[in-house]
Design an enzyme around this catalytic site. Structure first.
Site, PDB file in Angstrom:
ATOM      1  N   GLU A 177       0.842  -1.195   0.000  1.00 13.78           N
ATOM      2  CA  GLU A 177       0.000   0.000   0.000  1.00 13.78           C
ATOM      3  C   GLU A 177       0.878   1.247   0.000  1.00 13.78           C
ATOM      4  OE1 GLU A 177      -3.413  -0.339   2.561  1.00 13.78           O
ATOM      5  OE2 GLU A 177      -3.391  -2.513   2.358  1.00 13.78           O
ATOM      6  N   PRO A 189      16.393   2.387  -5.598  1.00  7.75           N
ATOM      7  CA  PRO A 189      17.238   1.363  -4.975  1.00  7.75           C
ATOM      8  C   PRO A 189      16.616  -0.025  -5.082  1.00  7.75           C
ATOM      9  CG  PRO A 189      16.158   2.694  -3.292  1.00  7.75           C
ATOM     10  CD  PRO A 189      15.780   3.290  -4.615  1.00  7.75           C
ATOM     11  N   HIS A 378     -16.794 -11.274   6.972  1.00  6.83           N
ATOM     12  CA  HIS A 378     -15.501 -10.613   7.096  1.00  6.83           C
ATOM     13  C   HIS A 378     -14.720 -11.201   8.256  1.00  6.83           C
ATOM     14  CE1 HIS A 378     -12.923  -7.000   8.321  1.00  6.83           C
ATOM     15  NE2 HIS A 378     -12.434  -7.442   7.178  1.00  6.83           N
ATOM     16  N   GLU A 380     -11.313 -10.294   9.892  1.00  6.49           N
ATOM     17  CA  GLU A 380     -10.057  -9.567  10.108  1.00  6.49           C
ATOM     18  C   GLU A 380      -9.240 -10.407  11.089  1.00  6.49           C
ATOM     19  OE1 GLU A 380      -8.406  -6.542   8.982  1.00  6.49           O
ATOM     20  OE2 GLU A 380      -6.950  -7.706  10.130  1.00  6.49           O
ATOM     21  N   HIS A 447      -7.649  -8.891   1.820  1.00  2.00           N
ATOM     22  CA  HIS A 447      -6.974  -7.600   2.021  1.00  2.00           C
ATOM     23  C   HIS A 447      -5.666  -7.840   2.768  1.00  2.00           C
ATOM     24  CE1 HIS A 447      -9.907  -4.371   0.763  1.00  2.00           C
ATOM     25  NE2 HIS A 447     -10.310  -5.514   0.234  1.00  2.00           N
ATOM     26  N   GLU A 448      -4.716  -6.941   2.537  1.00  2.00           N
ATOM     27  CA  GLU A 448      -3.336  -7.173   2.985  1.00  2.00           C
ATOM     28  C   GLU A 448      -2.903  -8.575   2.551  1.00  2.00           C
ATOM     29  OE1 GLU A 448      -5.718  -6.238   5.516  1.00  2.00           O
ATOM     30  OE2 GLU A 448      -5.435  -4.246   4.717  1.00  2.00           O
ATOM     31  N   GLU A 466      -6.694  -7.004  -2.338  1.00  2.00           N
ATOM     32  CA  GLU A 466      -6.289  -5.600  -2.280  1.00  2.00           C
ATOM     33  C   GLU A 466      -4.860  -5.541  -2.820  1.00  2.00           C
ATOM     34  OE1 GLU A 466      -6.867  -2.153   1.058  1.00  2.00           O
ATOM     35  OE2 GLU A 466      -5.761  -3.909   1.640  1.00  2.00           O
ATOM     36  N   GLU A 472      -9.683   3.169   0.580  1.00  2.00           N
ATOM     37  CA  GLU A 472      -9.629   3.522   2.008  1.00  2.00           C
ATOM     38  C   GLU A 472      -8.618   4.633   2.299  1.00  2.00           C
ATOM     39  OE1 GLU A 472      -8.603  -0.388   3.508  1.00  2.00           O
ATOM     40  OE2 GLU A 472      -6.472   0.091   3.515  1.00  2.00           O
TER      41      GLU A 472
HETATM   42  C1  NOJ Z   1      -7.853  -3.040   6.029  1.00  2.00           C
HETATM   43  C2  NOJ Z   1      -8.687  -3.381   4.848  1.00  2.00           C
HETATM   44  O1  NOJ Z   1      -8.041  -2.986   3.660  1.00  2.00           O
HETATM   45  C3  NOJ Z   1     -10.017  -2.701   4.993  1.00  2.00           C
HETATM   46  O2  NOJ Z   1     -10.816  -2.937   3.858  1.00  2.00           O
HETATM   47  C4  NOJ Z   1     -10.695  -3.152   6.249  1.00  2.00           C
HETATM   48  O3  NOJ Z   1     -11.843  -2.372   6.431  1.00  2.00           O
HETATM   49  C5  NOJ Z   1      -9.798  -2.978   7.461  1.00  2.00           C
HETATM   50  N1  NOJ Z   1      -8.508  -3.497   7.237  1.00  2.00           N
HETATM   51  C6  NOJ Z   1     -10.401  -3.654   8.700  1.00  2.00           C
HETATM   52  O4  NOJ Z   1     -10.390  -5.032   8.525  1.00  2.00           O
HETATM   53 CA    CA Z   2      -5.648  -2.264   3.358  1.00  2.00          CA
END
Ligand code: NOJ
Ligand code: CA
Length: 674
Positions: A177, A189, A378, A380, A447-448, A466, A472
């Site tokens: 990102e 570099p 979701h 996380e 994501h990540e 992502e 975001e």
């Molecule tokens: C980063 C993610 O890119 C985003 O979409 C998400 O809302 C947050 N993390 C929380 O999980």
């Molecule tokens: Ca992200």
């Protein structure tokens, strides 16, 4: 149901010429592309394997070393090789994906497998492929070892033969990102891949990798003016990879084109991945979605269970109704589960089956089913992999028992025990999750993530990810500059689809000004932020930034807007696509077909421009074109929300004049007139 991916052409593996062993072989071995324009040369120089590439008779990559380095006391993987034999083959195969920006692909190359004998029983097979649009190679080692080999380095070099412009992000082993840099090739570099360049001679190239399955990611470190060496993401102890006595690296790829769009209109990365391993892919369907998401990034809602909690039963019902009423397939709910107060603590402890107190999972999933809307669950992880893996089977079984078939994962936070996001430990984890999703029946949006290298061909549940600065960043930072979306298609998206989440209509966040509940959660207050495009460009991004799970990212209140009709009409299940024109960092025009409908997306950087675009990609017959354009006075900086919507009848003989404001764009739907 659609069963195994049909092969509509014949694989033509002509492993015909197996030349006999000749340890004293001299001079380079050539592999030539089917059209004869690209020549890949292999040679052994003092026992070290090298390769080089010529395009149209001129050097493109000068002779560059190949090899790996094992830890001290391990086998010699770097040199002392002698030539043993070569096998040649060709591929000539049409194959299909169950979904994709293109469902049909053509794999046509000439290949060679060069076997080398090394010291102490080491054998190296170098697998080369030469396509009309690039080259690829991978290492296959055999070494007589009892346990695993510790790979300490990869020696692959990319000695570019000409100066030029490089479009890249810095090589971080933990995040993609980052902002793109436009520099001379010799001015960075290091670089992440896909690292895309235009030579002074006018050729385009992009260095990347394909089929990253059980290895760390490869980034590039500059070692000489125009020379890069592979730099692998390490384990905390500095080891790059643990491999067995027989191991295969990912493909190292160099896409080559005579114009920028040809990098995009290429199947090279997918061709280098294994065919589909899933028996039943009929249930996998691209989708459009909205979500309880943007409110958290703006700071008006929270993921945690407090007075600002976003994912409540009430908001879920509203979002489900909105999706059902607007021809949108799915809804994402972030913050629906327990554990968010531990996020960012360094010891995230999410529960993947336990709902927040004010989120009635049974009621929400029942209602989503009633209204024929897909619930996108979701998870996380906060980077706590053991916590996620411990619950993975239970959680996926539990989700599918609730009728859920789409999952968004997140890895926002440092990975446990000091692991890098992009090292072998995580590559293995990401792959485990893909396989589990294939087993349980969930489409996946990460994501990540680890970078996209074409795994979607093998496991078509791997829909989107992502892996670049997405929407975001506009909520809590200086945001993505207007040129961002004119670079992404030629860099990040060469690897595969991106869940950028376009479609923010409240460009200046006027709707949240004065909101007393607003919280700064990640950087600057969102009232001091904005989206750095025009409104029409947000619409065009839905077409330009391909994702088989395509989100309309804004709060649904902001979609009470005439231009939202574009998203209602858009079909995420694209059949074929073509980039029609484009220059990296300047502008892009793409057309996509879904059934009988066509969509066109055009975006520009911070400069206004008018592009002439023929409609000869349309089939015969009149189409109603609905054109979502920048208003005559639109400008991303000073007047971003000025737009026009016009309708006209067009045919394939017509030409459109695409007038794009500074930081602007244009989107068009073409619906056949009966
Ligand atoms: C980063 C993610 O890119 C985003 O979409 C998400 O809302 C947050 N993390 C929380 O999980
Ligand atoms: Ca992200």
């Amino acid at each position: 149901m659609r069963k195994p991916v049909p092969v509509i052409g014949a694989v033509c593996l002509l492993s015909a010429l197996l030349l006999s062993a000749s340890c004293s072989r001299r001079g380079p071995i050539r592999v030539v592309s089917p059209d004869g324009t690209i020549v890949l040369s292999f040679d052994l120089v003092d026992g070290v394997p090298t390769y080089g590439v010529d395009v149209d008779g001129s050097p493109f990559i000068n002779p560059s070393a190949l090899g790996m380095v094992a830890s001290e006391g391990g086998p010699d993987l770097a040199g002392n090789f002698t030539f043993s034999r070569i096998g040649r083959y060709s591929t000539d195969e049409h194959w299909t994906m169950p979904w994709g920006e293109n469902k049909e692909h053509y794999d046509h190359c000439n290949g060679a497998v060069i076997t080398l004998d090394g010291k102490d029983g080491v054998m190296l097979r170098l697998r080369f492929r030469c396509y009309d649009d690039g080259i690829a190679f991978r290492y296959e080692y055999d070494a007589p070892v009892k346990d695993s080999i510790k790979i300490m380095d990869e020696l692959t070099r990319f000695n570019l033969s000409q100066q030029g412009t490089l479009y890249s992000i810095p090589a971080s082993f933990d995040t993609y990102e980052l902002l793109y840099r436009t520099t001379s090739i010799s001015d960075v570099p290091d670089a992440q891949t896909p690292a895309t360049f235009r030579t002074l001679g006018g050729f385009y190239g992009s260095i990347h990798e394909a089929n990253l399955t059980d290895f760390p990611e490869m980034t590039l470190r500059r070692v000489d003016s125009l020379s890069f060496i592979a730099a692998l993401a390490p384990y905390p102890d500095g080891v790059k990879a643990y491999v067995g006595g027989h191991f295969l690296s990912p493909w190292r790829t160099v896409q080559i084109g005579r114009d920028a769009p040809s990098l995009v209109n290429s199947s090279l990365i997918l061709n280098l991945n294994d065919p589909c391993k899933m028996e039943d892919t009929g249930w996998i369907r691209p989708l459009k979605y909205v979500g309880v998401w943007w409110g958290m990034h703006l700071g008006i809602n929270s993921w945690t269970e407090d007075s600002r909690h976003g994912a409540t039963t009430e908001s879920a019902m509203r979002y489900i109704d909105f999706a059902a009423d607007n021809n949108i397939d799915g809804v994402l709910f972030e913050g629906w589960n327990k554990g968010w107060e531990t996020w960012g603590s360094g010891k995230s402890a999410f529960d993947f089956c336990l709902s927040a107190g004010d989120f009635d999972m049974e009621k929400v999933t029942r209602y989503a089913k009633e209204r024929n809307v897909q619930y996108i669950i979701h998870y996380e992880t906060g980077g706590n992999i053991p916590n996620f893996e411990r619950q993975l089977d239970t959680a996926l079984r539990w989700a599918t028992a609730h009728g859920i078939h789409a999952l968004k994962t997140g890895y926002a936070g440092g990975i446990n025990d000091g692991y890098n996001h992009h090292g072998q430990y995580m590559v293995r984890h990401y792959r485990r999750v893909v396989r589990k999703c294939a087993e349980y029946g969930l489409m996946l949006d990460v994501h990540e993530p680890i970078k996209a290298t074409g795994i979607r061909r093998t496991y078509p549940v791997m829909m989107t990810r992502e892996g670049a600065r997405g929407m975001e960043w506009n909520a809590w930072s200086e945001g993505n500059p207007p040129e961002h979306q004119t670079i992404l298609p030629f860099t990040r998206l060469l690897g595969g689809p991106m869940d950028y989440t376009p479609g923010t209509f409240d460009i200046l966040y006027k709707g949240i000004v004065g909101n007393p509940d607003l919280k700064v959660w990640n950087g600057r207050p969102s009232t001091e932020c904005r989206v750095n495009t025009t409104l029409a460009k947000q619409i065009a991004d839905w077409v330009v930034l391909y994702s088989p799970m395509q989100m309309a990212s804004d709060l649904i209140e902001n979609y009470d807007h005439p231009a939202f009709q574009f998203f209602r009409d858009y079909d995420a299940d694209i059949d074929s696509s073509r980039m029609l024109q484009g220059e990296i960092g300047d502008y892009v025009v793409v057309e996509r077909r879904a059934g009988e409908k066509f969509f066109l997306g055009a975006v520009t950087d911070e400069n206004a421009r008018t592009l002439t675009q023929s409609l000869d990609f349309l089939p015969e017959g009149p189409f109603t074109a609905t054109i979502y354009a920048d208003g005559p006075d639109a400008d991303w900086l000073t007047n971003p929300t000025s737009y026009t919507i016009t309708k006209r009848t067009v045919t394939r003989d017509d030409t459109l004049s695409l007038v794009l404001a500074a930081g602007g764009g244009q989107a068009v739907t073409f619906i056949p007139e009966k």
